[in-house]
Write an enzyme that holds these catalytic residues in place. Sequence first.
Site, mmCIF file in Angstrom:
data_model
loop_
_atom_site.group_PDB
_atom_site.id
_atom_site.type_symbol
_atom_site.label_atom_id
_atom_site.label_comp_id
_atom_site.label_asym_id
_atom_site.label_seq_id
_atom_site.Cartn_x
_atom_site.Cartn_y
_atom_site.Cartn_z
ATOM 1 N N HIS A 119 -19.823 8.142 -25.765
ATOM 2 C CA HIS A 119 -18.443 8.049 -26.441
ATOM 3 C C HIS A 119 -18.494 8.454 -27.724
ATOM 4 C CE1 HIS A 119 -16.436 6.892 -22.715
ATOM 5 N NE2 HIS A 119 -16.871 5.716 -22.820
ATOM 6 N N TYR A 202 -8.683 16.279 -17.893
ATOM 7 C CA TYR A 202 -8.488 15.287 -16.601
ATOM 8 C C TYR A 202 -7.381 15.842 -15.622
ATOM 9 C CZ TYR A 202 -7.211 10.631 -14.467
ATOM 10 O OH TYR A 202 -6.811 9.587 -13.653
ATOM 11 N N PHE A 238 -10.130 9.375 -5.913
ATOM 12 C CA PHE A 238 -9.894 8.065 -6.768
ATOM 13 C C PHE A 238 -10.132 6.862 -5.583
ATOM 14 C CE2 PHE A 238 -7.056 4.708 -7.892
ATOM 15 C CZ PHE A 238 -7.596 4.149 -9.074
HETATM 16 P P1 A3P Z 1 -6.480 4.566 -15.461
HETATM 17 O O1 A3P Z 1 -6.781 3.367 -15.977
HETATM 18 O O2 A3P Z 1 -5.497 5.314 -15.758
HETATM 19 O O3 A3P Z 1 -6.393 4.293 -14.029
HETATM 20 P P2 A3P Z 1 -13.278 6.248 -18.167
HETATM 21 O O4 A3P Z 1 -14.287 6.443 -16.868
HETATM 22 O O5 A3P Z 1 -13.368 7.405 -19.072
HETATM 23 O O6 A3P Z 1 -13.164 4.840 -18.508
HETATM 24 O O7 A3P Z 1 -11.748 6.520 -17.406
HETATM 25 C C1 A3P Z 1 -11.092 5.698 -16.419
HETATM 26 C C2 A3P Z 1 -9.813 6.176 -15.974
HETATM 27 O O8 A3P Z 1 -10.234 7.206 -15.206
HETATM 28 C C3 A3P Z 1 -8.982 4.971 -15.355
HETATM 29 O O9 A3P Z 1 -7.631 5.686 -15.548
HETATM 30 C C4 A3P Z 1 -9.556 5.171 -14.037
HETATM 31 O O10 A3P Z 1 -8.745 4.848 -12.849
HETATM 32 C C5 A3P Z 1 -9.602 6.856 -13.883
HETATM 33 N N1 A3P Z 1 -10.255 7.426 -12.714
HETATM 34 C C6 A3P Z 1 -11.673 7.108 -12.591
HETATM 35 N N2 A3P Z 1 -11.920 7.585 -11.469
HETATM 36 C C7 A3P Z 1 -11.249 8.427 -11.122
HETATM 37 C C8 A3P Z 1 -10.864 9.340 -9.892
HETATM 38 N N3 A3P Z 1 -11.983 9.804 -8.868
HETATM 39 N N4 A3P Z 1 -9.839 10.021 -9.853
HETATM 40 C C9 A3P Z 1 -8.849 10.007 -10.794
HETATM 41 N N5 A3P Z 1 -8.794 9.106 -11.751
HETATM 42 C C10 A3P Z 1 -9.970 8.414 -11.953
#
Ligand code: A3P
Length: 303
Positions: A119, A202, A238
């Site tokens: 990050h 995203y 997801f």
């Molecule tokens: P939300 O909290 O809005 O649901 P990171 O991995 O950068 O920490 O990001 C986490 C975010 O990505 C979370 O968002 C998570 O639910 C979402 N995320 C993870 N896997 C995903 C997938 N396969 N499809 C869509 N969103 C996903």
Amino acid sequence: VSSLVNVVPHSFTALPQYADFHTAHRSFPCRSSDIWVASHPKSGTTWTQELVWCLVRGLDHSLSSKPLMNRFPFFEWDSLMTPELVQALESMPDDNVEKPGAQWRILERGDDPRLIKTHLHRELMPRGVRSSKSKIIYVVRDPRDVCVSLFHHTIKFLGYTGDFDHFVDMFLSARYEFGPYWSNVLSFWNKRKSDNILVLKYEDMHADLVGEMVRVAKYLEVPIPENQLPEIVEHLSFRNMKDNPATNNESTMDGLVENTGVKFMRKGIVGDHKNVLSVDQLKRFQVWTQTCLKDSDFPYYRD
Ligand code: A3P
């Protein structure tokens, strides 16, 4: 607020305030074959990591069932870079065995790429990233959705007890780890033409996951796994990643604070901020974005 760690007051462009972090991690020995997935937290990093994993290593369930954190280590600054992690990164991959998916490796380079998550702001990454020309995939997400997601993450993992409005203030003034948001994003966006950086959105991954996968495969110079695309798309859904103990971060992160009921894999949708942000908060975001992007050609999330 006091329960938030590493709260660094800084403004949008104030890189020098990061000076304390310019330490040994910047000498980390990079390889030209390294592949970095970089992002501002909560932008879809985990999703992108698993996507890259599937393209590079192949959807081999005996390996993909290992926790993503072990397959795709998280590179942070020194305070969090333990000798064990450095050693693990230096000796990766630990699955150096011939397997059916081997043709999906980056054969042209003749070695197994290390897959690394970060990050860090681009200028805080190891110096060797640039000189070795390792590849970076940067994923960006609507900052309003990032803020909502980070709010829940901060409740769960850092024990935040304030309200959402106060959290919006902290987000916009970058009083949290890895901010400021626009500084992080623009540090990669501004170099996307000269350095090895592919920017993913995203929202585009939601709209056309196969299309984005093809872009990533071309960029990484790995074959597009035509025959397995439907299986990989299902694997990356997801629902699937939420139920998959290797990707849902439940076993590794639960217990940091008492159970709040918030999951790492929370909603996974585009535009959640529309359910959460008030008219006043939307306005604050808009002014902040316009101010931070006034000299930038970054085209998204300006409305
Ligand atoms: P939300 O909290 O809005 O649901 P990171 O991995 O950068 O920490 O990001 C986490 C975010 O990505 C979370 O968002 C998570 O639910 C979402 N995320 C993870 N896997 C995903 C997938 N396969 N499809 C869509 N969103 C996903």
